[in-house]
Design an enzyme around this catalytic site. Structure first.
Site, PDB file in Angstrom:
ATOM      1  N   PHE A 239       1.027  -1.050   0.049  1.00 27.86           N
ATOM      2  CA  PHE A 239      -0.100   0.105  -0.018  1.00 27.86           C
ATOM      3  C   PHE A 239       0.878   1.104  -0.130  1.00 27.86           C
ATOM      4  O   PHE A 239       1.909   1.170   0.747  1.00 27.86           O
ATOM      5  CB  PHE A 239      -0.849   0.067   1.332  1.00 27.86           C
ATOM      6  CG  PHE A 239      -1.891  -0.974   1.629  1.00 27.86           C
ATOM      7  CD1 PHE A 239      -3.228  -0.989   1.097  1.00 27.86           C
ATOM      8  CD2 PHE A 239      -1.202  -2.242   2.353  1.00 27.86           C
ATOM      9  CE1 PHE A 239      -4.199  -1.933   1.323  1.00 27.86           C
ATOM     10  CE2 PHE A 239      -2.362  -3.143   2.284  1.00 27.86           C
ATOM     11  CZ  PHE A 239      -3.503  -3.140   1.959  1.00 27.86           C
ATOM     12  N   ASP A 240       0.326   2.276  -0.762  1.00 32.84           N
ATOM     13  CA  ASP A 240       0.887   3.616  -0.590  1.00 32.84           C
ATOM     14  C   ASP A 240       0.238   4.064   0.851  1.00 32.84           C
ATOM     15  O   ASP A 240      -0.656   3.609   1.321  1.00 32.84           O
ATOM     16  CB  ASP A 240       0.609   4.586  -1.708  1.00 32.84           C
ATOM     17  CG  ASP A 240       1.075   6.085  -1.593  1.00 32.84           C
ATOM     18  OD1 ASP A 240       1.937   6.156  -0.799  1.00 32.84           O
ATOM     19  OD2 ASP A 240       0.208   7.007  -2.145  1.00 32.84           O
ATOM     20  N   GLY A 241       0.697   5.321   1.406  1.00 29.37           N
ATOM     21  CA  GLY A 241       0.190   5.734   2.329  1.00 29.37           C
ATOM     22  C   GLY A 241      -0.980   6.844   2.276  1.00 29.37           C
ATOM     23  O   GLY A 241      -2.109   6.651   2.276  1.00 29.37           O
ATOM     24  N   PHE A 356      -1.095  -0.682  -4.325  1.00 34.42           N
ATOM     25  CA  PHE A 356      -2.176   0.377  -4.479  1.00 34.42           C
ATOM     26  C   PHE A 356      -1.370   1.403  -4.230  1.00 34.42           C
ATOM     27  O   PHE A 356      -0.901   1.908  -3.313  1.00 34.42           O
ATOM     28  CB  PHE A 356      -3.316   0.081  -3.534  1.00 34.42           C
ATOM     29  CG  PHE A 356      -4.179  -1.232  -3.457  1.00 34.42           C
ATOM     30  CD1 PHE A 356      -5.131  -1.157  -4.252  1.00 34.42           C
ATOM     31  CD2 PHE A 356      -3.606  -2.229  -2.536  1.00 34.42           C
ATOM     32  CE1 PHE A 356      -5.822  -2.402  -4.346  1.00 34.42           C
ATOM     33  CE2 PHE A 356      -4.426  -3.520  -2.570  1.00 34.42           C
ATOM     34  CZ  PHE A 356      -5.429  -3.473  -3.509  1.00 34.42           C
TER      35      PHE A 356
END
Length: 396
Positions: A239-241, A356
């Site tokens: 995941f991106d943040g 993502f």
């Protein structure tokens, strides 16, 4: 098994009538031991799909589960009627795997382990094929699922995707895609809600934005020229943040005031948790299943692994990100703070089944290196407003 002239019952070379039974106990009947010898070592009954309210539901469109690029071109260039005619004429020809195929296989690797540890539990992944295709196309989709099941060594009863077994399993795990929704061009949003969908993957950005606006975690997937080989036994999700797990609050500061103000803002607010982003709930669902394995002493052998891959700097702005996750009670297995460096090379090492990100720059960079990367069209970084008009609908 045979009964000789001396009326002794033998199974597999064992005399089950001598002295009352093979164990020497006079209180047991011969057929009780016979049943034990002949009992199959592995169950033959296929697993039942869990109830939607108990499952972690992953809805995938047909165009991300399978490669339907040729068919999509027919639809765009020749229209719906020719598209349906072509699908019916070729319904015995299976589609090839699409970008979500390996991800779906990895979900079942997790399910197989969960069923081994918790045979009666319904806390499992449940995959729903969510497509706005015409029902006539359904036969080709079912035939395709059966083809890939047989190709990978599955059983013959019911549409499923069969997967290579985890080394600890005796029998081959199978994913039964029992639930299809073919909406004939209508929006799938109502069905997504009915299935308590935890994640929706589609090739249609308009449908994805519609789902996000309704509070459903969603992302756009793309057909890629190359895809790296990924693990068959461990689901890896990256995941991106900001604007993915977290809200776009901090990103708005950066866009409006620049990097220095962004660092100042994060330092001043490092003890204030960020608001949640669109995929926080999916990470939460993954964490819930991880704890099922931890409870059985399998933290180091957990078949789910999660990654935070962010452009944030560790020292300047990483503290707030980690404290936010802790405040939510969520763990992340690995956190990579890249300080603006490209994400593609790191993702190439991780080899996640899915990544993502809210910025197409990072999605494209990851895809070029073979990572299945999804776009989350949410937040200030989007050039097109989430309230903008929808793209023309197409079979998905």
């Amino acid at each position: 098994m045979n009964l000789d002239n001396g009326q002794s019952l033998t199974v597999g070379g064992q005399d089950l009538t001598r002295n009352g039974s093979s164990s020497g106990s006079s209180s047991r009947y011969p057929w009780e031991d016979a049943k034990k010898v002949m009992k199959p070592s592995t169950p033959t009954r296929k697993p039942q799909p869990p109830k939607p309210e108990n499952a972690i539901t992953i809805a995938v469109s047909s165009r991300v589960l399978f490669n339907m690029e040729k068919e999509q071109q027919i639809y765009e260039q020749q229209g719906m009627e020719e598209y349906i005619r072509y699908q019916v004429e070729h319904e015995s020809e299976p589609f090839g795997p699409g970008p979500a195929f390996s991800f779906v296989k990895a979900l079942e690797a997790v399910n197989a382990r969960l069923r081994e540890l918790y045979p009666e539990s319904e806390e499992l992944f449940d995959v729903v094929l969510m497509t706005n295709n015409h029902a006539y196309v359904g036969l080709r989709l079912i035939n395709t699922i059966n083809h890939h099941r047989e190709l990978l060594g599955g059983s013959q009863d019911g549409p499923c995707l069969s997967l290579p077994p985890h080394p600890s399993l005796v029998s081959s795990p199978e994913l039964f895609i029992e639930r299809f929704c073919m909406t004939g061009g209508n929006s799938p949003i109502g069905y997504l809600k009915a299935y308590h969908t935890n994640l929706y993957l589609s090739a249609d950005p308009g449908k994805v934005r519609e789902a996000l606006e309704e509070g459903i975690a969603a992302a756009t997937m793309f057909t890629q020229e190359k895809m790296k080989e990924v693990s068959d036994t461990q689901l890896r999700v990256a995941f991106d943040g900001d604007a993915v797990l977290f809200s776009d609050e901090s990103e708005r500061i950066y866009k409006a005031h620049g990097l220095d103000k962004f660092f100042e803002h994060e330092k001043a607010h490092e003890n204030k948790p960020l608001d949640h982003g669109p995929l926080k709930g999916f990470l939460e669902a993954l964490g819930k299943l991880q704890k099922r394995f931890y409870g059985k002493g399998q933290r180091m052998d957990c078949p789910i692994r999660t990654y935070l891959v962010t452009a944030r700097s560790a020292a300047s702005s990483g503290t707030r990100a980690l404290k936010t996750l802790r405040s939510w009670g969520l763990e992340i297995d690995e956190a990579l703070f890249l300080a603006g460096a490209p994400k593609g090379p790191m993702l190439e090492k991780i080899r996640p089944h899915i990544f993502f990100d809210d910025q197409m720059f990072h999605v494209e960079g990851a895809a070029e290196m073979g990572t299945v990367a999804c776009h989350v069209p949410y937040g200030i970084a989007q050039k097109v407003s989430r309230k903008a008009g929808k793209e023309p609908s197409a079979p998905k």
